[in-house]
Write a protein that holds these residues in place. Structure first.
Motif, mmCIF file in Angstrom:
data_model
loop_
_atom_site.group_PDB
_atom_site.id
_atom_site.type_symbol
_atom_site.label_atom_id
_atom_site.label_comp_id
_atom_site.label_asym_id
_atom_site.label_seq_id
_atom_site.Cartn_x
_atom_site.Cartn_y
_atom_site.Cartn_z
ATOM 1 N N GLY A 14 0.808 -1.214 0.000
ATOM 2 C CA GLY A 14 0.000 0.000 0.000
ATOM 3 C C GLY A 14 0.842 1.264 0.000
ATOM 4 O O GLY A 14 1.760 1.421 -0.805
ATOM 5 N N LYS A 15 0.547 2.149 0.942
ATOM 6 C CA LYS A 15 1.231 3.441 1.011
ATOM 7 C C LYS A 15 2.463 3.419 1.916
ATOM 8 O O LYS A 15 3.067 4.465 2.135
ATOM 9 C CB LYS A 15 0.258 4.512 1.505
ATOM 10 N N THR A 16 2.820 2.241 2.424
ATOM 11 C CA THR A 16 3.936 2.177 3.377
ATOM 12 C C THR A 16 5.239 2.730 2.811
ATOM 13 O O THR A 16 5.907 3.540 3.476
ATOM 14 C CB THR A 16 4.141 0.737 3.872
ATOM 15 N N PRO A 17 5.675 2.328 1.608
ATOM 16 C CA PRO A 17 6.923 2.898 1.078
ATOM 17 C C PRO A 17 6.872 4.422 0.966
ATOM 18 O O PRO A 17 7.839 5.108 1.288
ATOM 19 C CB PRO A 17 7.064 2.238 -0.301
ATOM 20 N N ASP A 18 5.731 4.931 0.517
ATOM 21 C CA ASP A 18 5.612 6.378 0.399
ATOM 22 C C ASP A 18 5.625 7.037 1.772
ATOM 23 O O ASP A 18 6.223 8.106 1.956
ATOM 24 C CB ASP A 18 4.320 6.737 -0.333
ATOM 25 N N ASP A 19 4.971 6.392 2.751
ATOM 26 C CA ASP A 19 4.983 6.922 4.106
ATOM 27 C C ASP A 19 6.405 7.055 4.640
ATOM 28 O O ASP A 19 6.787 8.077 5.205
ATOM 29 C CB ASP A 19 4.185 6.012 5.042
ATOM 30 N N ILE A 20 7.185 6.000 4.474
ATOM 31 C CA ILE A 20 8.554 6.011 5.003
ATOM 32 C C ILE A 20 9.403 7.049 4.279
ATOM 33 O O ILE A 20 10.176 7.783 4.902
ATOM 34 C CB ILE A 20 9.185 4.613 4.901
ATOM 35 N N GLY A 21 9.256 7.119 2.962
ATOM 36 C CA GLY A 21 10.007 8.111 2.196
ATOM 37 C C GLY A 21 9.656 9.519 2.603
ATOM 38 O O GLY A 21 10.513 10.399 2.724
ATOM 39 N N ARG A 22 8.375 9.748 2.867
ATOM 40 C CA ARG A 22 7.931 11.090 3.279
ATOM 41 C C ARG A 22 8.436 11.445 4.670
ATOM 42 O O ARG A 22 8.795 12.588 4.950
ATOM 43 C CB ARG A 22 6.395 11.156 3.234
ATOM 44 N N VAL A 23 8.468 10.462 5.570
ATOM 45 C CA VAL A 23 8.984 10.704 6.914
ATOM 46 C C VAL A 23 10.458 11.093 6.872
ATOM 47 O O VAL A 23 10.884 12.066 7.493
ATOM 48 C CB VAL A 23 8.785 9.461 7.808
ATOM 49 N N ILE A 24 11.254 10.315 6.140
ATOM 50 C CA ILE A 24 12.694 10.608 6.070
ATOM 51 C C ILE A 24 12.922 11.980 5.435
ATOM 52 O O ILE A 24 13.761 12.765 5.893
ATOM 53 C CB ILE A 24 13.440 9.507 5.299
ATOM 54 N N GLN A 40 -3.072 1.195 11.622
ATOM 55 C CA GLN A 40 -3.920 0.904 10.473
ATOM 56 C C GLN A 40 -3.140 1.016 9.160
ATOM 57 O O GLN A 40 -3.564 1.655 8.194
ATOM 58 C CB GLN A 40 -5.134 1.845 10.457
ATOM 59 N N ALA A 41 -1.963 0.373 9.173
ATOM 60 C CA ALA A 41 -1.104 0.275 7.986
ATOM 61 C C ALA A 41 -0.546 1.626 7.532
ATOM 62 O O ALA A 41 -0.050 1.746 6.409
ATOM 63 C CB ALA A 41 -1.843 -0.397 6.822
ATOM 64 N N THR A 101 12.622 6.157 -4.057
ATOM 65 C CA THR A 101 11.900 6.934 -5.060
ATOM 66 C C THR A 101 10.943 7.918 -4.395
ATOM 67 O O THR A 101 10.859 9.097 -4.771
ATOM 68 C CB THR A 101 11.109 6.002 -5.993
ATOM 69 N N ALA A 102 10.218 7.426 -3.381
ATOM 70 C CA ALA A 102 9.293 8.307 -2.650
ATOM 71 C C ALA A 102 10.055 9.413 -1.926
ATOM 72 O O ALA A 102 9.596 10.570 -1.868
ATOM 73 C CB ALA A 102 8.472 7.487 -1.659
ATOM 74 N N TYR A 103 11.210 9.080 -1.375
ATOM 75 C CA TYR A 103 12.022 10.073 -0.667
ATOM 76 C C TYR A 103 12.380 11.235 -1.600
ATOM 77 O O TYR A 103 12.194 12.405 -1.251
ATOM 78 C CB TYR A 103 13.288 9.418 -0.131
ATOM 79 N N HIS A 113 -0.583 11.630 8.913
ATOM 80 C CA HIS A 113 0.729 11.779 9.527
ATOM 81 C C HIS A 113 1.567 10.569 9.213
ATOM 82 O O HIS A 113 2.336 10.118 10.022
ATOM 83 C CB HIS A 113 0.595 11.943 11.044
ATOM 84 N N ALA A 114 1.373 9.996 8.059
ATOM 85 C CA ALA A 114 2.186 8.870 7.678
ATOM 86 C C ALA A 114 3.252 9.373 6.760
ATOM 87 O O ALA A 114 3.093 10.386 6.146
ATOM 88 C CB ALA A 114 1.332 7.834 6.986
ATOM 89 N N ALA A 115 4.322 8.634 6.634
ATOM 90 C CA ALA A 115 5.337 9.024 5.702
ATOM 91 C C ALA A 115 6.576 8.225 5.832
ATOM 92 O O ALA A 115 6.954 7.909 6.895
ATOM 93 C CB ALA A 115 5.686 10.471 5.893
ATOM 94 N N ALA A 116 7.266 8.000 4.758
ATOM 95 C CA ALA A 116 8.597 7.475 4.753
ATOM 96 C C ALA A 116 8.731 6.127 4.154
ATOM 97 O O ALA A 116 8.166 5.171 4.619
ATOM 98 C CB ALA A 116 9.215 7.477 6.112
ATOM 99 N N PRO A 117 9.508 6.020 3.073
ATOM 100 C CA PRO A 117 9.750 4.755 2.421
ATOM 101 C C PRO A 117 10.703 3.896 3.155
ATOM 102 O O PRO A 117 11.522 4.351 3.898
ATOM 103 C CB PRO A 117 10.314 5.170 1.082
#
Length: 467
Positions: free
Chosen positions: A113-123, A202-203, A240-242, A436-440
C-alpha cells in the motif's frame, strides 16, 4: 512496580492500575508502559547509568526544539514529556503515550500500500527540519568531509582490535577514500532511524520516536536500516518516494544507497568496539561472528557495491592492517553515542542471513494525542542534583508557561507537599493521524541479507523490561 511508583512521583495525580514491560535497550534503560484509572497510557524510561541518563537529557532538549509550528508541519507525531522524577542523581522520564505500534522489519515491508511512500515522506521531512533544532540542543554538526574523516578515524580505531577481517577493513577503506562518494549536502539526520522507532497504525506510519542521536550529517545514515531488509524492490520504492517528497523527483545524490550500505556494514565494527570497551565479551564475540559471516559473503559473492575500487585493492592510504592492541573507548560527542546503523544485504544470489540482537533505542514515547511542546529546564544534571541527598526521589512536573507565548512548558522541582497539589499537563487531542504517515522503507535483493535490524546505535535492544 518500581517504574509505576516513579511515574506516580513524577505525575502526582496519576493512579496506576497496571503496568507492562516495554521494549528497550536493557543495557541502558528500564522501561514500562503504565495504565491509570482514566485508561491513559504513559511510557516510563529510567536510565541505568550516567551515559544513558545523558541520552535522555539530550532527547529532552531535542523535543523542546520541536515548536508547535514545526510539529504542525510534520507528517508524523513526535513524543512529548509529561513529567520527570530524580532518583540517585538521574532523572526518570514519563512520556505521553503515542498512537501506533512497532512492527518487525519483515512485516513492515510486507504491508504494501502506502507504506513505502509513508517512510520516504517521513525521512524527507526529518531531513528538511531546520538546523536550529540540532544547533539549539548543542548536538554535532558535520560537513561532508568532517563526517568522512570521522568514519576514517573510527575505522583506524576498529582496526586496533585485531578482530576485524582484513578484507572488510580494505573494503571499507576503499569506499572512504573514494572522494566522489562523499560529495553530499549535510542535512538534519535522525541518526537512529529503524523499524523500532517507527509506529504504525492501520497500515500507516504515524509516529517517530528515538530522538537522542539527532545531528547534521550524512542523509544516507537514515537509510542504513533498509540495507538489511533483503527486499530491494521495497527499498527502491522508498528511495523513489524520498526523492519525490524531497526534491520533486530529482535525484540529488546518486551515491546515497552505497553510503547507506557502508554504514550498515560498519555498524558491526562499531558494535564490536563498544563491546570491547565495555568489557562485554559476549557482545564483542557476537559482533565478531557477524563480521566473519559478512567476510565470507564478500569473498564468495562480492557483497553489495559500496566502492568503485575492487575489494582487495588499496585506494589512497596504505591498507589498514589489524593490530592487536587494547581498544580505546569510543568517543562520545555532546553526550551522543557513536552512530551505528543496521547492516546491508549483499548483491549476489545466495543469501546468507545473519540474525543479530536488536537494539531498541527508542528514546521515549510521546504525547498521547498531544502535539504540544513540553520543555525541561536548561540546567545540567549536575546542577539539578546539587542539593539533593543520595537516593532521594524528587518529582519534576512540566507545566505550561503563563504567557503562552511559545506553548513551552518549563518543569519545576517540586517538594513532597507541592507535588500533592500539582497535576500533570493534559495533552491536547491531536489531529487525525492518518495523514501523519510518511517514509519509504528499504529491502534488498536475495543477496547476503544481513538481518541487522537488531543492531542500533551501538546498543542491543528488543528486550522487554518489565517494571
Amino acid at each position: 512496580m518500581e517504574l509505576a511508583a516513579l511515574a506516580s512521583a513524577a505525575i502526582p495525580d496519576l493512579s496506576p492500575t497496571g503496568v507492562v514491560g516495554s521494549p528497550d535497550d536493557p543495557r541502558d534503560f528500564s522501561a514500562a508502559v503504565v495504565f491509570d484509572r482514566q485508561g491513559s497510557r504513559w511510557r516510563v524510561r529510567s536510565p541505568l547509568h550516567e551515559e544513558a541518563a545523558m541520552r535522555l537529557e539530550t532527547e529532552l532538549q531535542v523535543l523542546s526544539g520541536f515548536t508547535p509550528g514545526i510539529r504542525a508541519g510534520l507528517p508524523f507525531r513526535v513524543p512529548s514529556v509529561a513529567g520527570a522524577v530524580r532518583l540517585d542523581g538521574m532523572r526518570t522520564f514519563v512520556y505521553h503515550d503515542m498512537p501506533g505500534e512497532e512492527m518487525e522489519l519483515e512485516d513492515l515491508t510486507e504491508l504494501g500500500g502506502k507504506t513505502p511512500d509513508d517512510i520516504g515522506r517521513v525521512i524527507a521531512a526529518v531531513h528538511a527540519l531546520p538546523a536550529a533544532v540540532v544547533e539549539n540542543a548543542d548536538l554535532p554538526v558535520y560537513t561532508a568531509d568532517q563526517f568522512r574523516q570521522r568514519r576514517l578515524n573510527e575505522l583506524d580505531q576498529a582496526a586496533t582490535t585485531g578482530r576485524i577481517p582484513a578484507v572488510l577493513l580494505r573494503r571499507w577503506e576503499n569506499a572512504l577514500e573514494e572522494m566522489e562518494l562523499w560529495e553530499f549536502s549535510p542535512v538534519v539526520v535522525h541518526g537512529d532511524l529503524h523499524e523500532d522507532n517507527l509506529l504504525v497504525d492501520q497500515a500507516r506510519l504515524v509516529s517517530v520516536t528515538g530522538w537522542t542521536d539527532l545531528h547534521i550529517g550524512d542523509p544516507a545514515e537514515d537509510f542504513a536500516w533498509l540495507a538489511s531488509s533483503g527486499n530491494q524492490e521495497f527499498t527502491d520504492q522508498v528511495v523513489t518516494a524520498y526523492w519525490q517528497h524531497r526534491s520533486g523527483g530529482t535525484v540529488q545524490d546518486g551515491h546515497l544507497l552505497r553510503r547507506a550500505v557502508l554504514a550498515a556494514e560498519f555498524a558491526l565494527a562499531q558494535w564490536l568496539v563498544r563491546g570491547i570497551a565495555a568489557d562485554d565479551e559476549e557482545m564483542a564475540a557476537e559482533a565478531e561472528a557477524m563480521l566473519q559471516e559478512l567476510e565470507a559473503d564478500v569473498e564468495e559473492h562480492g557483497g553489495q557495491v559500496i566502492s568503485a575500487a575492487p575489494t582487495g585493492s588499496s585506494a589512497g592510504r596504505a591498507a589498514v592492517e589489524p593490530v592487536v592492541e587494547p581498544v580505546v573507548e569510543p568517543a562520545v560527542e555532546s553526550g551522543v553515542e557513536p552512530m551505528v546503523e543496521a547492516a546491508a544485504p549483499p548483491q549476489d544470489g545466495a543469501a546468507a542471513s545473519i540474525d543479530v540482537p536488536a537494539d531498541d533505542d527508542d528514546t521515549g514515547e510521546g504525547a498521547d494525542h498531544d502535539d504540544a511542546v513540553i520543555m525541561d529546564d536548561a540546567r545540567s544534571p549536575e546542577q539539578d542534583g546539587a542539593d539533593e541527598e543520595p537516593g532521594a526521589v524528587q518529582p519534576v512536573t512540566l507545566g505550561a508557561e503563563a504567557d503562552g507565548s511559545e506553548d513551552e512548558l518549563v518543569p519545576d522541582e517540586l517538594t513532597a507537599d507541592e507535588a500533592e497539589s500539582r497535576h500533570p499537563s493534559e495533552a491536547e487531542d491531536p489531529e487525525d493521524a492518518e495523514d501523519h504517515a510518511a517514509a519509504p522503507h528499504h529491502e534488498g535483493p536475495p543477496t547476503t541479507a544481513l538481518n541487522l535490524d537488531e543492531v542500533r546505535q551501538l546498543d542491543i535492544r528488543r528486550t522487554t523490561n518489565p517494571s
